[in-house]
Design a protein around this motif. Sequence first.
Motif, PDB file in Angstrom:
ATOM      1  N   LEU A 169       0.835  -1.206   0.000  1.00 52.74           N
ATOM      2  CA  LEU A 169       0.000   0.000   0.000  1.00 52.74           C
ATOM      3  C   LEU A 169       0.869   1.254   0.000  1.00 52.74           C
ATOM      4  CD1 LEU A 169      -2.823   1.351   0.363  1.00 52.74           C
ATOM      5  CD2 LEU A 169      -2.543   0.960   2.800  1.00 52.74           C
ATOM      6  N   ILE A 170       1.873   1.287   0.863  1.00 50.76           N
ATOM      7  CA  ILE A 170       2.776   2.442   0.945  1.00 50.76           C
ATOM      8  C   ILE A 170       3.492   2.652  -0.380  1.00 50.76           C
ATOM      9  CG2 ILE A 170       4.922   3.254   2.019  1.00 50.76           C
ATOM     10  CD1 ILE A 170       3.876   1.902   4.642  1.00 50.76           C
TER      11      ILE A 170
ATOM     12  N   ASP B 180      -1.816   8.113  -2.919  1.00 47.81           N
ATOM     13  CA  ASP B 180      -3.001   8.862  -2.502  1.00 47.81           C
ATOM     14  C   ASP B 180      -3.378   8.563  -1.050  1.00 47.81           C
ATOM     15  OD1 ASP B 180      -3.547   6.299  -3.475  1.00 47.81           O
ATOM     16  OD2 ASP B 180      -5.552   6.812  -4.155  1.00 47.81           O
ATOM     17  N   ALA B 181      -2.716   7.609  -0.420  1.00 43.44           N
ATOM     18  CA  ALA B 181      -2.916   7.389   1.014  1.00 43.44           C
ATOM     19  C   ALA B 181      -2.095   8.441   1.738  1.00 43.44           C
ATOM     20  CB  ALA B 181      -2.473   5.986   1.406  1.00 43.44           C
TER      21      ALA B 181
ATOM     22  N   PHE C 207      -7.056   8.812   4.036  1.00 42.84           N
ATOM     23  CA  PHE C 207      -7.048   9.307   2.662  1.00 42.84           C
ATOM     24  C   PHE C 207      -8.119  10.364   2.492  1.00 42.84           C
ATOM     25  CE2 PHE C 207      -9.609   5.488   2.819  1.00 42.84           C
ATOM     26  CZ  PHE C 207     -10.672   5.679   1.953  1.00 42.84           C
ATOM     27  N   LYS C 208      -7.906  11.226   1.509  1.00 44.80           N
ATOM     28  CA  LYS C 208      -8.763  12.398   1.325  1.00 44.80           C
ATOM     29  C   LYS C 208     -10.084  12.053   0.654  1.00 44.80           C
ATOM     30  CE  LYS C 208      -8.153  17.194   0.134  1.00 44.80           C
ATOM     31  NZ  LYS C 208      -7.203  18.173  -0.376  1.00 44.80           N
ATOM     32  N   ASN C 209     -10.025  11.267  -0.416  1.00 42.61           N
ATOM     33  CA  ASN C 209     -11.225  10.914  -1.175  1.00 42.61           C
ATOM     34  C   ASN C 209     -10.913   9.669  -2.003  1.00 42.61           C
ATOM     35  OD1 ASN C 209      -9.894  11.784  -3.615  1.00 42.61           O
ATOM     36  ND2 ASN C 209     -10.370  13.879  -3.028  1.00 42.61           N
TER      37      ASN C 209
ATOM     38  N   ASN D  49      -9.529   5.839  -6.947  1.00 46.60           N
ATOM     39  CA  ASN D  49     -10.005   4.463  -6.784  1.00 46.60           C
ATOM     40  C   ASN D  49      -9.228   3.649  -5.746  1.00 46.60           C
ATOM     41  OD1 ASN D  49     -12.071   4.740  -8.779  1.00 46.60           O
ATOM     42  ND2 ASN D  49     -10.470   4.606 -10.330  1.00 46.60           N
ATOM     43  N   LEU D  50      -8.843   4.305  -4.649  1.00 47.29           N
ATOM     44  CA  LEU D  50      -8.153   3.587  -3.579  1.00 47.29           C
ATOM     45  C   LEU D  50      -9.035   2.492  -2.990  1.00 47.29           C
ATOM     46  CD1 LEU D  50      -5.782   3.147  -1.660  1.00 47.29           C
ATOM     47  CD2 LEU D  50      -6.691   4.979  -0.223  1.00 47.29           C
ATOM     48  N   ILE D  51     -10.328   2.763  -2.841  1.00 52.35           N
ATOM     49  CA  ILE D  51     -11.231   1.762  -2.262  1.00 52.35           C
ATOM     50  C   ILE D  51     -11.289   0.523  -3.156  1.00 52.35           C
ATOM     51  CG2 ILE D  51     -13.627   1.263  -1.623  1.00 52.35           C
ATOM     52  CD1 ILE D  51     -13.822   4.232  -0.722  1.00 52.35           C
TER      53      ILE D  51
END
Length: 107
Positions: free
Chosen positions: A23-24, A29-30, A53-55, A59-61
Amino acid sequence: MFHGHVYFGLRNAQLAEDFRQKLIQERKDAIEVFPLVQRLVGPHKMPMFEIHFKNNDNNLIEWLEAERGDMSVLIHPVTGGEELLDHTERAIWLGRELGVFEETLSS
């Protein structure tokens, strides 16, 4: 602002750490990725690590859903002052829904 909580069993701590490192490395975007917490803390019913995370513009989710394996992930907004609603009614789960210890949250 959103928080993600990635839950893992203690015997899978290394798998969780590997996922955290991926992830890092892959998701700039994290905003922040916290270390593993290998005990129960706050409202959480399993060991976990936290992501801010901001938003979901990048597509992080969806990435979390595709990469999480068998780990459950709680994603919730941070609205300020409504922790109970944020962690329950406003939350989404990836994987098995584990719930939270609601009595530890302010309403």
